[in-house]
Scaffold this motif. Sequence first.
Motif: not given
Length: 143
Positions: A69-79, A91-93, A108-114
């Motif tokens: 029905e809905f998703v609310l997503m926010s992220s905070s940078p770690g590096a 980023f931590y979500t 709650s999770g963590r993204y490792e990105d390129e």
Amino acid sequence: MFTGPIEDRLAIRELVEAYGDAVTRADKQAWEQNWTEDAVWTLNLPGLEKVEGRKAIVELWVQAMAGYEFVLMSSSPGAIQVEGNHATGRFYTSEVARTKDGTTQRVSGRYEDEYVKQEGRWYIHRRTFKVLYTQDVTEKAGA
């Protein structure tokens, strides 16, 4: 660690924020615009270990979002580390979602990105998600 030109680090942060905004609005077109054509999305979930190519990534996302029905997503940078037209980030979500069957999920999770910069704009090239915490709560009518 945060290294590289501040303008690029800010642009990458805005890229990740636009990603979360598109998730929250369930905006396929806006979400799709964050990825390179040859992007790779790794979710570390059974059957979804690795999805390759923007088209396949978007198809999977649309299927997944259809159950909510809905998703609310926010992220905070770690590096964010920028070197020329390439960068990495962590980023931590935090997500709160309600499925169509009325279950509220907290993840709650963590993204490792390129990231890569193409024609002056940053895009996600590789994104790996790891769930750090999840909770399902079945809501009662009227809650």
